[in-house]
Structures are given as C-alpha cells and as structure tokens.
Design a protein around this motif. Sequence first.
Motif, PDB file in Angstrom:
ATOM      1  N   ASP A  19       0.844  -1.190   0.000  1.00 23.28           N
ATOM      2  CA  ASP A  19       0.000   0.000   0.000  1.00 23.28           C
ATOM      3  C   ASP A  19       0.886   1.249   0.000  1.00 23.28           C
ATOM      4  OD1 ASP A  19      -2.257   1.615   0.136  1.00 23.28           O
ATOM      5  OD2 ASP A  19      -2.427   1.437   2.321  1.00 23.28           O
ATOM      6  N   PRO A  20       1.561   1.497  -1.130  1.00 23.58           N
ATOM      7  CA  PRO A  20       2.523   2.606  -1.138  1.00 23.58           C
ATOM      8  C   PRO A  20       1.839   3.968  -1.047  1.00 23.58           C
ATOM      9  CG  PRO A  20       2.255   1.727  -3.348  1.00 23.58           C
ATOM     10  CD  PRO A  20       1.461   0.834  -2.426  1.00 23.58           C
ATOM     11  N   PRO A  21       2.460   4.885  -0.323  1.00 25.23           N
ATOM     12  CA  PRO A  21       1.962   6.267  -0.362  1.00 25.23           C
ATOM     13  C   PRO A  21       2.065   6.773  -1.798  1.00 25.23           C
ATOM     14  CG  PRO A  21       3.599   5.976   1.382  1.00 25.23           C
ATOM     15  CD  PRO A  21       3.621   4.736   0.540  1.00 25.23           C
ATOM     16  N   PRO A  22       1.212   7.688  -2.195  1.00 26.88           N
ATOM     17  CA  PRO A  22       1.261   8.189  -3.574  1.00 26.88           C
ATOM     18  C   PRO A  22       2.652   8.715  -3.945  1.00 26.88           C
ATOM     19  CG  PRO A  22      -0.691   9.007  -2.443  1.00 26.88           C
ATOM     20  CD  PRO A  22       0.157   8.320  -1.403  1.00 26.88           C
ATOM     21  N   GLY A  23       3.188   8.174  -5.032  1.00 17.92           N
ATOM     22  CA  GLY A  23       4.455   8.653  -5.566  1.00 17.92           C
ATOM     23  C   GLY A  23       5.698   8.153  -4.852  1.00 17.92           C
ATOM     24  N   ILE A  24       5.580   7.072  -4.076  1.00 18.57           N
ATOM     25  CA  ILE A  24       6.738   6.529  -3.367  1.00 18.57           C
ATOM     26  C   ILE A  24       6.798   5.027  -3.602  1.00 18.57           C
ATOM     27  CG2 ILE A  24       7.826   6.163  -1.122  1.00 18.57           C
ATOM     28  CD1 ILE A  24       6.498   8.768  -0.200  1.00 18.57           C
ATOM     29  N   TYR A  25       7.949   4.571  -4.090  1.00 20.87           N
ATOM     30  CA  TYR A  25       8.134   3.154  -4.403  1.00 20.87           C
ATOM     31  C   TYR A  25       9.500   2.719  -3.881  1.00 20.87           C
ATOM     32  CZ  TYR A  25       4.557   4.804  -7.531  1.00 20.87           C
ATOM     33  OH  TYR A  25       3.432   5.412  -8.022  1.00 20.87           O
ATOM     34  N   GLY A  26       9.560   1.526  -3.277  1.00 19.27           N
ATOM     35  CA  GLY A  26      10.828   1.074  -2.722  1.00 19.27           C
ATOM     36  C   GLY A  26      11.074  -0.403  -2.938  1.00 19.27           C
ATOM     37  N   VAL A  27      12.349  -0.751  -3.116  1.00 22.43           N
ATOM     38  CA  VAL A  27      12.790  -2.143  -3.254  1.00 22.43           C
ATOM     39  C   VAL A  27      14.110  -2.294  -2.508  1.00 22.43           C
ATOM     40  CG1 VAL A  27      11.662  -2.509  -5.494  1.00 22.43           C
ATOM     41  CG2 VAL A  27      14.025  -1.711  -5.414  1.00 22.43           C
ATOM     42  N   LEU A  28      14.467  -3.546  -2.234  1.00 21.07           N
ATOM     43  CA  LEU A  28      15.751  -3.837  -1.608  1.00 21.07           C
ATOM     44  C   LEU A  28      16.871  -3.685  -2.627  1.00 21.07           C
ATOM     45  CD1 LEU A  28      14.950  -7.124   0.346  1.00 21.07           C
ATOM     46  CD2 LEU A  28      14.805  -4.767   1.152  1.00 21.07           C
ATOM     47  N   ARG A  29      18.026  -3.281  -2.145  1.00 21.68           N
ATOM     48  CA  ARG A  29      19.208  -3.283  -3.002  1.00 21.68           C
ATOM     49  C   ARG A  29      19.954  -4.590  -2.747  1.00 21.68           C
ATOM     50  NH1 ARG A  29      23.323   1.336  -2.201  1.00 21.68           N
ATOM     51  NH2 ARG A  29      21.606   2.538  -3.107  1.00 21.68           N
ATOM     52  N   ASP A  30      20.214  -5.325  -3.790  1.00 24.13           N
ATOM     53  CA  ASP A  30      20.974  -6.579  -3.716  1.00 24.13           C
ATOM     54  C   ASP A  30      20.434  -7.526  -2.651  1.00 24.13           C
ATOM     55  OD1 ASP A  30      22.704  -5.614  -5.708  1.00 24.13           O
ATOM     56  OD2 ASP A  30      23.988  -4.639  -4.213  1.00 24.13           O
ATOM     57  N   ASN A  31      19.116  -7.552  -2.507  1.00 25.07           N
ATOM     58  CA  ASN A  31      18.468  -8.470  -1.564  1.00 25.07           C
ATOM     59  C   ASN A  31      18.885  -8.219  -0.116  1.00 25.07           C
ATOM     60  OD1 ASN A  31      16.386 -10.189  -2.000  1.00 25.07           O
ATOM     61  ND2 ASN A  31      17.641 -12.028  -2.155  1.00 25.07           N
ATOM     62  N   ASN A  32      19.294  -6.994   0.186  1.00 23.62           N
ATOM     63  CA  ASN A  32      19.751  -6.617   1.520  1.00 23.62           C
ATOM     64  C   ASN A  32      18.681  -5.781   2.192  1.00 23.62           C
ATOM     65  OD1 ASN A  32      21.004  -5.577   3.790  1.00 23.62           O
ATOM     66  ND2 ASN A  32      22.863  -4.948   2.721  1.00 23.62           N
ATOM     67  N   ILE A  33      18.063  -6.294   3.246  1.00 23.63           N
ATOM     68  CA  ILE A  33      16.967  -5.595   3.924  1.00 23.63           C
ATOM     69  C   ILE A  33      17.427  -4.277   4.540  1.00 23.63           C
ATOM     70  CG2 ILE A  33      17.259  -6.759   6.152  1.00 23.63           C
ATOM     71  CD1 ILE A  33      13.926  -5.744   4.475  1.00 23.63           C
TER      72      ILE A  33
END
Length: 150
Positions: A19-33
């Motif tokens: 449920d991302p806030p409008p205009g904000i998207y995130g992913v892990l870098r290199d599978n590192n939490i």
Amino acid sequence: MSTFASTRLLRELSELQRDPPPGIYGVLRDNNIMIWDVIICGPDCGPWQGGTFQLSVEFNNDYPLQPPIAKFNSKMYHPNVFEDGTICLDILGYNWSPIWSAPFLLVAIQSILCDPFVDSAANFEAARLFVTDKRAYNRKVSEIVELSWT
C-alpha cells in the motif's frame, strides 16, 4: 544484523509495497533488507511536479532506535539537501522516534520538497533563492526535474 531490525524492516517494506503512499516506491538493493532503493515522485505542488527522484535509505542494526541515513542519488536543488544528496531533516537526527516507520519517513522527505525548512538549510543558495526570489528558485528546480527524467 539485528533480528529485531530486520524483522521490522521486512514488515515496513511489505507495507510500503502493498500500500505505497502516492508517488513513493521502494525495493531492496541486492536483496539486503538494510539498504533500500526508493523512487520519490515530485508532489503535485509547484516546480517539483513530474520529477522522479532516486533515493537510497540505509538502516543500521539499531533501527528503529536510530534513524536511517537517507540520501538522494538524483541531482537535487533544495534547501534541505546537501550537495552530495544527504538530506538535512530533523527526524533523520535529533528528532527521530522509534515509533516512526520507514514509509512515514519517506512521506516526510517527499513533503519537504514543496515545504522546505529554510531555517535549517543544507544548501544556503537554494534557501536564499527560495526566500528572496521564488521565480529563480522554481526555474532551478524545473531544471532538476527535467534531469530526473533521464
């Protein structure tokens, strides 16, 4: 790596992706939490609208007791962003609280784009222009927005 920090970060990342806030998207870098790559879209206010800005957020083993380090990887022109992209925001330092989440922090970062704290400026030229010549400031920000498209 702290089990508590990684468990909480997994929950917060899941929340951000579900449920991302409008205009904000995130992913892990290199599978590192502990390291997130984030896209923050410029809010629908003034010259930031239409921008797409890359940000990295690095958490430490003491999270949430200690704030993460957030840094724009995209070129920025903003009163609260140092030349190297590091963000000067009180909740990333002395005003951090463990009750805040990473998604909350990202919304706060997005919100300062249109509503900077000029009294605690990291970029003094941007702060001066924001206060004294809003038209010139908006032109510089518009250039940064255009750069964010490439």
